[in-house]
Design an enzyme around this catalytic site. Structure first.
Site, PDB file in Angstrom:
ATOM      1  N   ASP A  57      -2.786  -0.490  39.600  1.00 51.13           N
ATOM      2  CA  ASP A  57      -3.939  -1.281  40.003  1.00 51.13           C
ATOM      3  C   ASP A  57      -4.841  -1.350  38.775  1.00 51.13           C
ATOM      4  O   ASP A  57      -5.416  -0.337  38.371  1.00 51.13           O
ATOM      5  CB  ASP A  57      -4.660  -0.620  41.181  1.00 51.13           C
ATOM      6  CG  ASP A  57      -5.918  -1.356  41.602  1.00 51.13           C
ATOM      7  OD1 ASP A  57      -6.357  -2.279  40.887  1.00 51.13           O
ATOM      8  OD2 ASP A  57      -6.487  -0.995  42.657  1.00 51.13           O
ATOM      9  N   SER A 117      -6.764 -16.515  30.909  1.00 47.78           N
ATOM     10  CA  SER A 117      -7.947 -17.238  31.340  1.00 47.78           C
ATOM     11  C   SER A 117      -7.460 -18.363  32.254  1.00 47.78           C
ATOM     12  O   SER A 117      -6.547 -18.169  33.060  1.00 47.78           O
ATOM     13  CB  SER A 117      -8.729 -17.758  30.126  1.00 47.78           C
ATOM     14  OG  SER A 117      -9.868 -18.469  30.535  1.00 47.78           O
ATOM     15  N   TYR A 177     -14.664 -16.616  40.936  1.00 46.83           N
ATOM     16  CA  TYR A 177     -13.466 -16.725  40.099  1.00 46.83           C
ATOM     17  C   TYR A 177     -13.850 -17.282  38.730  1.00 46.83           C
ATOM     18  O   TYR A 177     -13.426 -16.762  37.693  1.00 46.83           O
ATOM     19  CB  TYR A 177     -12.428 -17.614  40.776  1.00 46.83           C
ATOM     20  CG  TYR A 177     -11.148 -17.754  39.990  1.00 46.83           C
ATOM     21  CD1 TYR A 177     -10.221 -16.719  39.956  1.00 46.83           C
ATOM     22  CD2 TYR A 177     -10.862 -18.918  39.280  1.00 46.83           C
ATOM     23  CE1 TYR A 177      -9.037 -16.839  39.231  1.00 46.83           C
ATOM     24  CE2 TYR A 177      -9.688 -19.044  38.558  1.00 46.83           C
ATOM     25  CZ  TYR A 177      -8.776 -18.006  38.538  1.00 46.83           C
ATOM     26  OH  TYR A 177      -7.611 -18.125  37.812  1.00 46.83           O
ATOM     27  N   LYS A 195     -13.447 -15.586  34.873  1.00 51.95           N
ATOM     28  CA  LYS A 195     -12.711 -16.224  33.776  1.00 51.95           C
ATOM     29  C   LYS A 195     -13.628 -16.625  32.619  1.00 51.95           C
ATOM     30  O   LYS A 195     -13.235 -16.520  31.446  1.00 51.95           O
ATOM     31  CB  LYS A 195     -11.938 -17.442  34.302  1.00 51.95           C
ATOM     32  CG  LYS A 195     -10.836 -17.086  35.290  1.00 51.95           C
ATOM     33  CD  LYS A 195      -9.820 -16.121  34.688  1.00 51.95           C
ATOM     34  CE  LYS A 195      -8.671 -15.833  35.635  1.00 51.95           C
ATOM     35  NZ  LYS A 195      -7.683 -14.875  35.070  1.00 51.95           N
TER      36      LYS A 195
END
Length: 275
Positions: free
Chosen positions: A57, A135, A149, A153
């Site tokens: 993880d 990315s 999100y 990125k």
């Protein structure tokens, strides 16, 4: 040992799985991480000792350091890091929960940071290496229902731009991979939804992954070319529509900055007047 040694996160499916198999097919070795070892058992059965399966993880910094140390001990070096692990969090910024927001950044951003930090001393010691950061076109453009999100990125973009400048003198090259829409599990079972409130009901569902244009298998040639380049690019789009989309986004930003440049200049102030 012939071939290069890769450390790839998120190899259970999607880009990570495709790229791990591509590396193995050409005779390289791969430390392949996934949350569940069962998801990468097939790689081990097909490629044997060339694969080091790692249950990981990436949001667990101690576990990341242990996994990287295990890979170095097994293969004696690490030539290529692919920070691929991540998932999409969909939903309005207003409705994202604290738990969802932290989990998104823990995996997408901090997972990338922890793995990068763990690998860098090894690459510095051996005099070089490649770091490929996953990315997205979503790291340079933005759309509704993807705020967290995008945040993850865009952060990876800034982090990696600075990183590239810091480590170039050690022979380490960094490339930001910026795919457009592809048929991966990003919008499938791995996606997480912040349930939209009534004000955002029209965005209650994400498009299905099957409707997206890009074929992950088609990225292999471009990826391997980047890996083998003596001087790879800092940024690389994957997908035919990415450049066109981002060109329009950047043109709009320039127009906006130019339109309001008078405000920027007024905000500068005048040193002589203050004195």
């Amino acid at each position: 040992m012939a071939g290069k040694v890769w450390f790839i996160t998120g190899t259970s499916r999607g880009f990570g799985r495709v790229w791990a198999e591509a590396a193995l097919k050409r005779g390289d070795s791969v430390a392949a991480s996934a949350r569940k070892l069962d998801d990468i058992a097939e790689l081990v059965s097909r490629y044997g000792d060339n694969v080091l399966p790692l249950q990981l993880d990436v949001s667990d910094r101690a576990a990341v350091r242990e996994a990287v140390a295990t890979a170095e001990k097994r293969f004696k070096r690490l030539d290529i890091l692919v920070n691929n692990a991540g998932y999409g969090l969909f939903g309005p910024v207003e409705d994202v929960t604290e738990e969802q927001a932290r989990a998104q950044l823990d995996t997408n951003l901090f997972g990338t940071l922890w793995t990068t930090q763990a690998v860098l001393p090894i690459m510095r010691k051996q005099g070089g290496g490649r770091i490929l950061q996953m990315s997205s076109i979503a790291g340079v453009a933005s759309w509704p229902m993807l705020g967290l999100y995008h945040a993850s990125k865009w952060a990876i973009e800034g982090l990696s731009d600075s990183l590239a400048q810091e480590v170039a003198r050690f022979g380490i090259r960094v490339t930001l991979l910026e795919p457009g829409p592809y048929r991966t599990d990003w919008r499938g079972s791995s996606a997480v939804w912040a349930v939209p409130g009534p004000a955002y009901a029209e965005w209650a569902e994400a498009p299905s992954a099957g409707s997206l244009p890009g074929d992950p298998e088609a990225t292999v040639g471009s990826l391997l070319e980047i890996v083998d380049m003596p001087d790879p690019p800092l940024r690389a789009f994957f997908g035919a529509s990415a450049l066109e989309t981002v060109r329009a986004v950047y043109a709009d930003r320039i127009r906006t900055w130019e339109q309001w440049d008078s405000l920027a200049r007024a905000a500068q102030g005048n040193r002589s007047e203050r004195n």
